[in-house]
Design a protein around this motif. Structure first.
Motif, PDB file in Angstrom:
ATOM      1  N   LYS A 136       0.948  -1.078  -0.053  1.00 15.49           N
ATOM      2  CA  LYS A 136       0.108  -0.167   0.104  1.00 15.49           C
ATOM      3  C   LYS A 136       0.974   1.220   0.159  1.00 15.49           C
ATOM      4  O   LYS A 136       0.580   2.141  -0.633  1.00 15.49           O
ATOM      5  N   GLU A 137       1.876   1.153   0.801  1.00 19.81           N
ATOM      6  CA  GLU A 137       2.807   2.505   1.034  1.00 19.81           C
ATOM      7  C   GLU A 137       3.619   2.711  -0.439  1.00 19.81           C
ATOM      8  O   GLU A 137       3.622   3.824  -0.674  1.00 19.81           O
ATOM      9  N   ALA A 138       3.881   1.721  -1.103  1.00 15.83           N
ATOM     10  CA  ALA A 138       4.804   1.823  -2.413  1.00 15.83           C
ATOM     11  C   ALA A 138       3.534   2.663  -3.460  1.00 15.83           C
ATOM     12  O   ALA A 138       4.067   3.380  -4.097  1.00 15.83           O
ATOM     13  N   LEU A 139       2.518   2.080  -3.433  1.00 15.50           N
ATOM     14  CA  LEU A 139       1.540   2.788  -4.284  1.00 15.50           C
ATOM     15  C   LEU A 139       1.210   4.307  -3.776  1.00 15.50           C
ATOM     16  O   LEU A 139       0.836   5.307  -4.864  1.00 15.50           O
ATOM     17  N   LEU A 140       1.039   4.504  -2.517  1.00 14.97           N
ATOM     18  CA  LEU A 140       1.031   5.968  -2.053  1.00 14.97           C
ATOM     19  C   LEU A 140       2.181   6.834  -2.518  1.00 14.97           C
ATOM     20  O   LEU A 140       1.812   7.912  -2.905  1.00 14.97           O
ATOM     21  N   ALA A 141       3.331   6.178  -2.344  1.00 17.01           N
ATOM     22  CA  ALA A 141       4.589   6.924  -2.742  1.00 17.01           C
ATOM     23  C   ALA A 141       4.297   7.507  -4.145  1.00 17.01           C
ATOM     24  O   ALA A 141       4.614   8.553  -4.547  1.00 17.01           O
ATOM     25  N   ALA A 142       3.951   6.725  -4.919  1.00 14.18           N
ATOM     26  CA  ALA A 142       3.853   6.715  -6.554  1.00 14.18           C
ATOM     27  C   ALA A 142       2.958   7.909  -6.894  1.00 14.18           C
ATOM     28  O   ALA A 142       2.898   8.812  -7.730  1.00 14.18           O
ATOM     29  N   VAL A 143       1.723   7.687  -5.958  1.00 14.08           N
ATOM     30  CA  VAL A 143       0.595   9.002  -6.308  1.00 14.08           C
ATOM     31  C   VAL A 143       1.205  10.200  -5.750  1.00 14.08           C
ATOM     32  O   VAL A 143       0.943  11.200  -6.563  1.00 14.08           O
ATOM     33  N   LEU A 144       1.781  10.417  -4.640  1.00 16.67           N
ATOM     34  CA  LEU A 144       2.314  11.561  -4.251  1.00 16.67           C
ATOM     35  C   LEU A 144       3.510  12.223  -5.445  1.00 16.67           C
ATOM     36  O   LEU A 144       3.749  13.130  -5.548  1.00 16.67           O
ATOM     37  N   GLU A 145       4.465  11.293  -5.624  1.00 14.03           N
ATOM     38  CA  GLU A 145       5.660  11.564  -6.646  1.00 14.03           C
ATOM     39  C   GLU A 145       5.108  12.112  -7.864  1.00 14.03           C
ATOM     40  O   GLU A 145       5.457  13.051  -8.384  1.00 14.03           O
ATOM     41  N   ARG A 146       4.003  11.405  -8.442  1.00 15.15           N
ATOM     42  CA  ARG A 146       3.352  11.997  -9.623  1.00 15.15           C
ATOM     43  C   ARG A 146       3.065  13.291  -9.649  1.00 15.15           C
ATOM     44  O   ARG A 146       3.055  14.093 -10.714  1.00 15.15           O
ATOM     45  N   ARG A 147       2.265  13.679  -8.426  1.00 15.23           N
ATOM     46  CA  ARG A 147       1.872  14.998  -8.440  1.00 15.23           C
ATOM     47  C   ARG A 147       2.958  16.014  -8.639  1.00 15.23           C
ATOM     48  O   ARG A 147       2.808  16.891  -8.973  1.00 15.23           O
ATOM     49  N   ASP A 148       3.808  15.824  -7.679  1.00 15.18           N
ATOM     50  CA  ASP A 148       4.879  16.641  -7.594  1.00 15.18           C
ATOM     51  C   ASP A 148       5.549  16.764  -9.107  1.00 15.18           C
ATOM     52  O   ASP A 148       6.145  18.022  -9.335  1.00 15.18           O
ATOM     53  N   ALA A 149       5.738  15.727  -9.643  1.00 19.75           N
ATOM     54  CA  ALA A 149       6.449  15.836 -10.767  1.00 19.75           C
ATOM     55  C   ALA A 149       5.727  16.688 -11.944  1.00 19.75           C
ATOM     56  O   ALA A 149       6.199  17.351 -12.673  1.00 19.75           O
ATOM     57  N   GLU A 150       4.179  16.455 -11.759  1.00 23.06           N
ATOM     58  CA  GLU A 150       3.337  16.869 -12.730  1.00 23.06           C
ATOM     59  C   GLU A 150       3.251  18.531 -12.432  1.00 23.06           C
ATOM     60  O   GLU A 150       3.537  19.424 -13.535  1.00 23.06           O
ATOM     61  N   ASP A 151       3.283  18.981 -11.259  1.00 23.17           N
ATOM     62  CA  ASP A 151       3.145  20.379 -10.856  1.00 23.17           C
ATOM     63  C   ASP A 151       4.601  21.113 -11.112  1.00 23.17           C
ATOM     64  O   ASP A 151       4.657  22.130 -11.804  1.00 23.17           O
ATOM     65  N   ALA A 152       5.703  20.471 -11.021  1.00 26.80           N
ATOM     66  CA  ALA A 152       6.903  21.129 -11.141  1.00 26.80           C
ATOM     67  C   ALA A 152       7.101  21.124 -12.655  1.00 26.80           C
ATOM     68  O   ALA A 152       7.704  22.232 -13.249  1.00 26.80           O
ATOM     69  N   ALA A 153       6.881  20.240 -13.484  1.00 29.00           N
ATOM     70  CA  ALA A 153       6.859  20.285 -15.104  1.00 29.00           C
ATOM     71  C   ALA A 153       6.272  21.560 -15.586  1.00 29.00           C
ATOM     72  O   ALA A 153       6.565  22.077 -16.431  1.00 29.00           O
ATOM     73  N   ARG A 154       4.641  21.437 -15.207  1.00 28.54           N
ATOM     74  CA  ARG A 154       3.823  22.370 -15.566  1.00 28.54           C
ATOM     75  C   ARG A 154       4.140  24.028 -15.300  1.00 28.54           C
ATOM     76  O   ARG A 154       4.329  24.877 -16.163  1.00 28.54           O
ATOM     77  N   GLU A 155       4.536  24.200 -13.971  1.00 26.32           N
ATOM     78  CA  GLU A 155       4.805  25.526 -13.414  1.00 26.32           C
ATOM     79  C   GLU A 155       6.350  25.881 -13.443  1.00 26.32           C
ATOM     80  O   GLU A 155       6.624  27.128 -13.326  1.00 26.32           O
ATOM     81  N   GLN A 156       7.339  24.812 -13.786  1.00 26.53           N
ATOM     82  CA  GLN A 156       8.335  25.089 -13.720  1.00 26.53           C
ATOM     83  C   GLN A 156       9.016  26.004 -12.344  1.00 26.53           C
ATOM     84  O   GLN A 156       9.638  26.766 -12.702  1.00 26.53           O
ATOM     85  N   LEU A 157       8.429  25.310 -11.299  1.00 27.30           N
ATOM     86  CA  LEU A 157       8.515  26.011 -10.097  1.00 27.30           C
ATOM     87  C   LEU A 157      10.059  26.213  -9.568  1.00 27.30           C
ATOM     88  O   LEU A 157      10.307  27.195  -9.047  1.00 27.30           O
ATOM     89  N   THR A 158      10.659  25.226 -10.034  1.00 27.31           N
ATOM     90  CA  THR A 158      12.260  25.513  -9.594  1.00 27.31           C
ATOM     91  C   THR A 158      13.152  26.053 -10.771  1.00 27.31           C
ATOM     92  O   THR A 158      14.229  26.131 -10.295  1.00 27.31           O
TER      93      THR A 158
END
Lengths: 199, 199
Positions: free
Chosen positions: A54-76
């Motif tokens: 369960k934990e591995a899947l949760l980590a994947a959900v959170l990481e995908r969100r961060d990656a999508e946000d970062a790519a879209r807004e180029q926050l960094t």
């Protein structure tokens, strides 16, 4: 890229999407891999092949969100300063059009305040990184005289990140009564000596 | 007050306390009346006598919190203005010393964003009342020139309530890194033309 690899990637993405939907509805703790497999149209064994816990899947959900946000807004990508603040506003504008992911995130954040929650470390790191990023910008603005005198850059960064999160829950509850983007713009503008968005 | 009535009141309070503890740990949806009865040291049938449904018990938990907050800070007693804002700061100071209730509240708020959650109407009303109370004070301050020119009182009220909520989740996650009261004071002070807390 081999056909088998691509198929595996698509399958993985489907499972992550199904998991995000189920977390948003039932929360992480009350969710089950069995339910998520059903939603993704895959067998329980098939899901376990990609995500053994369960934990591995949760980590994947959170990481995908961060990656999508970062790519879209180029926050960094932007140098510290007004442009970084504007990109966070753009992120908030994006979120208002994507209720589902905001619901997942808000719900997981509230669940994960306990140190024994598997997403606790993620959220602790996420908050720290967000505060650091915004604080760098406020420090840069202080040096150029664009931050109002007397405003502590670190405290202002904490305030901005907390405001984003608090607005999300209130907006999810009463969408027509909450102007998320307006509130963020007001809050930032009162901290600055220059217009956040020049006419 | 008869002995039987008093005993009933105490029993009821015990059940409400047990429910708040279980919601904070497991969330509302994943909790059961059976588990709460066990925690309160009462039989399942005994609990059902006081609270026939899960929803009735949830309502009692939320109502007790509101009543306690209102009594302690006399939030509704002060005339609109700086004093009301100072009482909300006092409430935040109180919350920092009472992690348990903050955890329950944050978790339920995130769960209750769905319209079909039994606490949804409570939170929608709670947010509206909190915003209205703070907005009245900002409007009063605008009339006396104590609100910075150009600040919209209603938007400022939304911002303040959202900030309180967002700070709570971030503080619960990383307590040593989050100065809840400092952030609220900074945020309010930047909206005012007079000191929030005169020396």
């Amino acid at each position: 890229m081999s056909g088998g690899y691509l198929k595996g990637r698509i399958r993985r993405d489907d499972i992550v999407s199904a998991a995000a939907a189920v977390y948003g509805e039932a929360g992480y703790h009350a969710s089950s891999l069995r339910e998520i497999a059903k939603r993704a149209g895959i067998t329980h064994a098939g899901l376990l092949y990609h995500f053994p816990t369960k934990e591995a899947l949760l980590a994947a959900v959170l990481e995908r969100r961060d990656a999508e946000d970062a790519a879209r807004e180029q926050l960094t990508a932007a140098p510290p300063g007004l442009d970084v603040l504007r990109r966070f506003i753009a992120l908030a504008e994006h979120n208002v059009r994507h209720r589902g992911i905001v619901e997942v995130y808000s719900r997981l954040a509230a669940e994960a305040v306990s140190e024994d929650h598997p997403a606790h470390a993620y959220f602790a790191r996420h908050y720290r990184e967000a505060r650091d990023s915004i604080a760098q910008s406020f420090h840069a603005l202080a040096e150029t005289g664009e931050l109002r005198p007397g405003v502590d850059p670190d405290l202002a960064a904490l305030t901005f990140i907390a405001l984003m999160d608090g607005l999300q829950v209130q907006w999810l509850t009463t969408p027509t009564q909450v102007d998320t983007v307006g509130s963020l713009r007001l809050s930032l503008q009162t901290l600055l000596t220059v217009p956040l968005f020049p006419n």
